[in-house]
Design an enzyme around this catalytic site. Structure first.
Site, PDB file in Angstrom:
ATOM      1  CG  ASP A   1      -2.206   0.704   1.080  1.00  0.00           C
ATOM      2  OD1 ASP A   1      -2.322   1.495   0.139  1.00  0.00           O
ATOM      3  OD2 ASP A   1      -3.102   0.484   1.919  1.00  0.00           O
TER       4      ASP A   1
ATOM      5  CG  ASP B   1      -9.506   2.595  -0.594  1.00  0.00           C
ATOM      6  OD1 ASP B   1      -9.056   1.451  -0.757  1.00  0.00           O
ATOM      7  OD2 ASP B   1      -8.945   3.460   0.108  1.00  0.00           O
TER       8      ASP B   1
HETATM    9  C1  DGJ Z   1      -5.887   1.843   1.864  1.00  0.00           C
HETATM   10  C2  DGJ Z   1      -6.275   0.651   1.052  1.00  0.00           C
HETATM   11  O1  DGJ Z   1      -6.780   1.062  -0.183  1.00  0.00           O
HETATM   12  C3  DGJ Z   1      -7.266  -0.197   1.816  1.00  0.00           C
HETATM   13  O2  DGJ Z   1      -7.679  -1.276   1.034  1.00  0.00           O
HETATM   14  C4  DGJ Z   1      -6.631  -0.662   3.090  1.00  0.00           C
HETATM   15  O3  DGJ Z   1      -5.571  -1.535   2.808  1.00  0.00           O
HETATM   16  C5  DGJ Z   1      -6.146   0.524   3.898  1.00  0.00           C
HETATM   17  N1  DGJ Z   1      -5.323   1.398   3.124  1.00  0.00           N
HETATM   18  C6  DGJ Z   1      -5.385   0.070   5.111  1.00  0.00           C
HETATM   19  O4  DGJ Z   1      -4.839   1.108   5.791  1.00  0.00           O
END
Ligand code: DGJ
Length: 736
Positions: A480, A550
């Site tokens: 991430d 997301d």
């Molecule tokens: C952002 C990501 O897009 C989510 O899927 C998740 O992993 C969160 N970060 C976790 O902090």
């Protein structure tokens, strides 16, 4: 057909069955473009395509015949200020402060295959017979700098890749203030510019606008390719649609700051520039040092926007994505993020994994919150060696073994480029973050960005992750990256080198990816950046799939996946079924529709699967079984967009197998209408002379019938019938 050089006219003709790209040495020794488009027959001289014409208010350049100006000349890699006043491809600042240069043709080399670009992601060939590469060497005698332009022509597809390399030969240091990857000058401006724009949770929405005189551009100065703009643009003719008409595609294999710009001049010529954004960029080159630009992938087709997408999909799936997972079926995963956030216990996580196994999933992914003092986003990033034992009494080792014992693979979330102020890493190395001395360091999500332009930082993070992956049965990593770069200054670099930091940062990210994927070739890496903020071809080279957004609402995802499919293959799009009401938009959509959208991607679930009712479990079991049956088709087939959710309250798309014997069609009704008209969905990509069976429908249908008369979508076939957010998947198979 390939790359031809005509000695007498000093012209290069790059051509395969689909495209021609013709370059000439101009009368002043620089490089000009004569033609780029549909394939034309070769001949020895096309110089009539670059007429020399005197015009008022025009400057005439050094070299060449009377009246020769660069002002209205189509060029390959222009500089500024020697009679061309448009934005240039490069700018070199020299010892005396001059930025004027004059690179003239010296020599060239044509060879089979394609070499890798040092330290950079790039398309590749499996066999040297797949492509030919032309290197054109130019030299500026005053600055004593070499410039090499690279062109690779893929022989079986309408694709040319381009990049440039500067090498300083002379004793004085030069500074590259601009070093873009590509300039394509087209002779007219009758195009629409198509690009992908958005924001967090609504990434890669399709935007189309008419070209106007002046400059139009998209860019990122965020240190990553960004959620706001994707490093892609296309120019299409006004009458081009999904399946016919001319399109020029430009896709930048890079994950940092970029500029993609179209300039229409007063004579309606059109200059496309693409490369690393010159703002915040400067790169000193001492004697014998070189700078290689990332590559741009050019696609030209007469088969419309979908034609362009199919070319990018195949190329990026098979000649950009690499390694063990390139051609393998991607595991169906269950991720705990939307189920638990960071507040989980080992027993809850194991309960999720048990149900995941029972439902048929293959991989369980533990997301954020397993390390350091990570109970919220205030702490822990950087401390990848400290497991949060309050949550996981047996540590990652204990949990991963228990998950494996269930018969599932285990995957883990990391955010290696970041550090929280409240972490052991920051306490020991406060100077390891990107920040400008004596000034405030901006915080985003309570975290700082580590200075990945420094090798000792990368070595340290590599050591931690290497240990994590060697000591535990981890089969998948979600990498991430949850903030943009600010105060992008590196503590160890001299003042003259601060302009290198943005690009060096990305080179550092690539280096860490390269080291980890080489050391752990069977680990599947999925990239993520607050969803899809770094979803670009550069990252795809290392991580064959990425978290698309997301926003997991099925309706929002129709647009996001539709837009993403302009460039990126379905196999690259992480797509999960999540709970309702949806966490991002509060919408409640049927479980079937959530599944029917997500299965056109790399499929998974991200909700509390322990809370499923028996009926829901049975639906999910069927979805998983269905995906297992068709994931090869979904990932390796040809994808077609049929109904555009940006234009209608409906969407449809389909995938057809290479042999045209099998296809899947997804139809989605976003908002229902009372007393609605019949829907005849015109399919595409089928064999017109083949008879097909369509799931749920009696009888057989000819391919041409389904394509030209249409597939009748009956309201009662939708699940649930006659409701908002309903959908249906048709399986189409050739009738034996
Ligand atoms: C952002 C990501 O897009 C989510 O899927 C998740 O992993 C969160 N970060 C976790 O902090």
């Amino acid at each position: 057909m390939s790359i031809i050089f005509h000695q007498e006219s000093q012209q290069f003709h790059l051509c395969n069955s689909y495209i021609s790209y013709i370059i000439t040495v101009l009368p002043n020794g620089e490089l000009g473009n004569l033609y780029y488009g549909a394939r034309v027959h070769d001949k020895t001289d096309f110089s009539y395509l670059a007429p020399v014409r005197r015009r008022s208010l025009t400057a005439y350049t050094n070299g060449g015949p009377d009246g020769f100006s660069l002002q209205y000349t189509r060029q390959e890699y222009p500089g500024y200020g020697t009679s061309d006043f448009r934005y240039p491809s490069f700018t070199i600042s020299q010892k005396n402060g001059s930025r004027i240069s004059h690179f003239t043709y010296q020599d060239h080399r044509i060879r089979k295959g394609k070499d890798p670009l040092p330290g950079l992601p790039a398309t590749y060939v499996d066999d040297p017979e797949e492509a030919e590469t032309l290197e054109i060497m130019l030299f500026d005698p005053i600055s004593e700098t070499n410039l090499t332009l690279f062109y690779t022509l893929f022989l079986q597809v309408p694709v040319i890749t381009r990049s440039a390399r500067f090498e300083q030969r002379g004793p004085s240091t030069i500074v590259l203030e601009r070093a873009l990857s590509v300039c394509v000058d087209l002779p007219n401006d009758s195009y629409d510019m198509v690009h992908l724009a958005g924001a967090w949770s609504r990434e890669r929405h399709v935007k189309t606008r008419s070209l106007e005189v002046g400059v139009q551009s998209i860019y990122s100065l965020k240190g990553t390719s960004s959620a706001e703009h994707n490093p892609f643009l296309a120019l299409k003719k006004k009458n081009t649609n999904e399946f016919s008409g001319e399109v020029f595609g430009f896709s930048f294999v890079y994950s940092g700051n970029f500029l993609a710009q179209v300039e229409v001049d007063s004579h309606s010529m059109c200059r496309v520039l693409m490369g690393i954004h010159p703002e915040e960029f400067s790169w000193p080159l001492k004697k014998d040092e070189a700078f290689q630009t990332p590559e741009v992938v050019l696609v030209y087709t007469k088969d419309g926007l979908n034609g362009m997408s199919s070319i990018y999909h195949r190329l990026y799936r098979t000649r950009l994505a690499r390694g063990y997972w390139r051609d393998r079926p991607r595991p169906i995963l269950v991720n705990n993020w939307e189920a638990t956030g960071m507040e989980f216990t080992e027993s809850h996580v194991l309960a999720l994994a048990e149900v995941a196994k029972d439902l048929g999933a293959e991989l369980f992914v533990l997301d954020d919150g397993w390390f350091g003092k990570r109970d919220n986003d205030l702490a822990g990033l950087g401390d990848w060696y400290v497991t949060n034992f309050n949550k996981l009494p047996g540590g990652i080792e204990g949990l991963s073994s228990k998950v494996e014992a269930l018969g599932l693979r285990f995957g883990l979330w990391i955010e290696p480029e970041m550090v929280n102020k409240d972490s052991d890493l920051f306490r020991s190395h406060p100077d390891w973050i990107l920040s400008t001395p004596d000034r405030f360091a901006s915080i985003a999500r309570n975290q700082y960005v580590l200075d990945f332009s420094r090798i000792e930082v990368i070595d340290y993070i590599y050591g931690l992750i290497e240990k994590l992956l060697s000591c535990n049965p981890i089969s998948y990593v979600k990498w991430d990256m949850n903030r943009y770069l600010t105060e992008c200054y590196s503590r160890t670099k001299d003042a003259d080198y601060q302009g290198t930091v943005f690009h060096s940062y990305i080179l550092g990210v690539y280096m860490l990816y390269e080291r980890l994927t080489s050391a752990f070739p069977e680990v599947l890496f999925e990239s993520c950046s607050s969803g899809g903020a770094r979803f670009d071809p550069g990252i795809l080279y290392y991580a064959p799939q990425g978290w698309t957004s997301d926003d997991t609402d099925a309706v929002e995802r129709l647009k996001i996946q539709y837009g993403t499919s302009y460039v990126y293959p379905l196999s690259s799009m992480g797509a999960h079924v999540t709970g309702v009401p949806n966490q991002q938009v509060g919408r409640t959509t049927p479980l079937q529709t959530r599944g029917n959208v997500a299965l056109f991607g790399s499929f998974g679930y991200e909700l509390d699967v322990t809370k499923f009712s028996e009926q829901e479990r049975s639906i999910v079991r069927k979805q998983i079984k269905f995906y297992k049956n068709y994931r090869q088709l979904l990932h390796a087939g040809t994808f077609y967009r049929l109904l555009d959710p940006f234009l209608k309250e409906q969407a449809a798309w389909m995938v057809v197998s290479e042999d045209q014997n099998e296809a899947l069609v997804g139809y989605y009704l976003i908002l229902n209408k009372p007393n609605h008209r019949d829907c005849l969905l015109k399919l595409t990509g089928l064999n017109p002379d083949t008879k097909y069976e369509v799931s749920g429908k009696p009888g057989v249908y000819w391919g041409d019938e389904l394509m030209f008369c249409g597939l009748s979508v009956e309201p009662e076939e939708l699940i649930p019938p006659d409701r908002d957010f309903s959908s249906v998947i048709y399986v189409i198979k050739s009738a034996m």
